[in-house]
Write a protein that holds these residues in place. Structure first.
Motif, short mmCIF file in Angstrom:
data_model
loop_
_atom_site.label_atom_id
_atom_site.label_comp_id
_atom_site.label_asym_id
_atom_site.label_seq_id
_atom_site.Cartn_x
_atom_site.Cartn_y
_atom_site.Cartn_z
N MET A 82 36.49 36.18 25.81
CA MET A 82 37.09 36.01 24.49
C MET A 82 37.92 34.73 24.43
SD MET A 82 35.56 38.36 23.14
CE MET A 82 36.01 38.29 21.44
N ALA A 83 38.46 34.31 25.58
CA ALA A 83 39.27 33.07 25.60
C ALA A 83 38.40 31.82 25.59
CB ALA A 83 40.17 33.07 26.83
N GLY A 84 37.09 31.99 25.78
CA GLY A 84 36.22 30.81 25.67
C GLY A 84 35.31 30.52 26.84
N ALA A 85 35.32 31.37 27.87
CA ALA A 85 34.50 31.07 29.06
C ALA A 85 33.01 31.01 28.70
CB ALA A 85 34.73 32.12 30.13
N ASP A 86 32.31 30.06 29.34
CA ASP A 86 30.87 29.92 29.15
C ASP A 86 30.09 30.82 30.10
OD1 ASP A 86 30.66 27.56 27.27
OD2 ASP A 86 31.98 26.75 28.82
N GLY A 87 30.81 31.39 31.06
CA GLY A 87 30.12 32.24 32.02
C GLY A 87 31.09 32.92 32.94
N ILE A 88 30.55 33.87 33.70
CA ILE A 88 31.37 34.64 34.64
C ILE A 88 30.71 34.58 36.02
CG2 ILE A 88 32.13 37.00 35.25
CD1 ILE A 88 33.62 35.98 32.80
N ILE A 89 31.51 34.35 37.04
CA ILE A 89 31.04 34.49 38.42
C ILE A 89 31.78 35.68 39.01
CG2 ILE A 89 32.65 32.70 39.30
CD1 ILE A 89 30.39 32.02 41.36
N MET A 90 31.04 36.63 39.57
CA MET A 90 31.69 37.87 40.01
C MET A 90 31.06 38.42 41.27
SD MET A 90 30.22 40.24 36.93
CE MET A 90 29.86 41.82 37.72
N GLU A 91 31.87 39.19 42.02
CA GLU A 91 31.40 39.74 43.29
C GLU A 91 30.85 41.15 43.09
OE1 GLU A 91 33.97 37.00 46.37
OE2 GLU A 91 34.87 38.91 45.79
N VAL A 92 29.62 41.35 43.59
CA VAL A 92 28.97 42.68 43.55
C VAL A 92 28.39 42.97 44.93
CG1 VAL A 92 28.39 42.48 41.10
CG2 VAL A 92 26.68 41.87 42.79
N HIS A 93 28.29 44.27 45.25
CA HIS A 93 27.78 44.67 46.57
C HIS A 93 27.28 46.10 46.43
CE1 HIS A 93 27.75 45.46 50.91
NE2 HIS A 93 28.01 44.17 51.12
N GLU A 94 26.23 46.42 47.18
CA GLU A 94 25.72 47.79 47.10
C GLU A 94 26.80 48.79 47.55
OE1 GLU A 94 23.11 49.15 50.04
OE2 GLU A 94 22.30 50.79 48.80
#
Ligand code: PEP
Ligand code: MN
Length: 345
Positions: free
Chosen positions: A289-301
């Motif tokens: 909502m603040a304007g980011a063009d994308g998200i990088i995030m940590e995921v794991h099984e």
């Protein structure tokens, strides 16, 4: 001052221009990138911009007094779009998700993550093979062999790779196996590394330093750009603060400001931003909502079994819910932006 030169500018035209700049006591830095040829003039003296702007061989000229110049929105108004190939673009109206483990651990983990990403339409996988760790006794990554194995599997699946490069000497060996080089928070002002990444024709995601200001981040990006590489995205990942209830203080303000100050894509990292799994979704949505063009995030099984950063890593079902929420949020933001343009807000 930024002067963009015509592609077919002659040596004589360039010499005349350089003499003119010397006359007004400006130092000159010549910059050639994938898309342009520029002279960056640094100086204080007042001058009539038309006396230079009307010389032959000049495409565009602009006064930019900020400490950062080529990455400034004052110079380039349109947002930059970075093309990774295979129809994958970042920035300028595209919403991007990059997801994956903190560290690349095993072949099985790579396979499971790729499956999860494919099932959810995520095209870019993150993961570290060289890990900056506070303790030298912690897991420090699988290195180049891990990257090669990952690359082979990602290519087959049509998934792009973003991974951290920690030193200049690693760049050449990694380049064939990487789609985006990540510069970590600890290296955000490693100017030798930034210089070297400016000489590579590969996108770079540059993280904000652990206690870095926005201006320092933008100037670090200017290092890469001025060495010849325009394919840069910035990443807000929180800064160190006095608060110890969470890992970092995610600077949502910074995202809004960066979108105003630069034409480069801005990516948010809510995983490192708050460092606590149960709030990663909220911080991700706020960043959008603040304007980011994308998200990088940590995921794991199995986040609880992750070799690093498990406490801030989402499980596959948690991540799946968030992907759909993020897409909804991005569309909502686009509609707000449209209202603004049309004067309905
Ligand atoms: C990471 O992305 O896993 C990482 C180490 O991030 P940062 O450099 O932001 O701490
Ligand atoms: Mn991590």
């Amino acid at each position: 001052m930024i002067i963009q030169l015509e592609k077919n500018l002659t040596a004589e035209q360039k010499a005349v221009l350089k003499d003119k700049l010397k006359d007004i006591k400006y130092t000159i830095n010549e910059v050639k990138t994938q898309n342009g040829h520029y002279l960056i003039g640094i100086g204080k003296q007042e001058f009539d911009i038309r006396s230079i702007g009307t010389l032959p061989g000049i495409r565009d000229i602009h006064r930019v007094s900020d400490a950062f110049k080529l990455v400034s929105k004052k110079w380039k108004v349109e947002d930059t779009s970075i093309d990774l190939g295979d129809g994958i673009k970042i920035g300028s109206g595209q919403f991007t998700v990059m997801a994956g483990p903190c560290s690349i651990e095993t072949e099985e983990q790579i396979d499971k993550t790729i499956n999860h990403l494919l099932q959810n339409g995520v095209r870019i996988m993150r993961g570290g093979v060289y890990k900056p760790r506070s303790s030298p006794y912690s897991f420090r990554g699988l290195g180049i062999e891990g990257l090669k194995l990952w690359h082979q599997k990602a290519r087959t699946a049509g998934i792009k790779i973003i991974t951290e490069v920690m030193m200049t000497e690693q760049i050449d060996a990694m380049a064939d196996y990487v789609d985006i080089f990540q510069v970590g928070a600890r290296n955000s002002q490693n100017f030798n590394l930034l210089d070297a990444l400016g000489k590579v024709d590969k996108p770079v995601l540059l993280k904000r330093g652990i206690s870095g200001t926005l201006e320092e981040l933008l100037q670090a990006a200017e290092y890469i750009f001025s060495n010849g590489n325009e394919k840069i995205m910035l990443c807000e990942r929180g800064v160190r603060s006095y608060e110890n209830a969470y890992r970092n203080m995610m600077d949502i303000n910074g995202i809004a400001l960066l979108k105003d100050k630069t034409h480069l894509p801005v990516i948010a990292d809510p995983s490192h931003g708050i460092g606590l799994r149960r709030y990663v979704d909220k911080v991700a949505l706020a960043s959008i909502m603040a304007g980011a063009d994308g998200i990088i995030m940590e995921v794991h099984e199995k986040p609880e079994k992750a070799f690093s950063d498990g406490q801030q890593t989402l499980s596959f079902p948690e991540a799946k819910r968030l992907y759909s929420r993020m897409n909804q949020s991005y569309r909502l933001r686009e509609s707000f932006e449209m209202d603004l343009v049309q004067g309905l807000f």
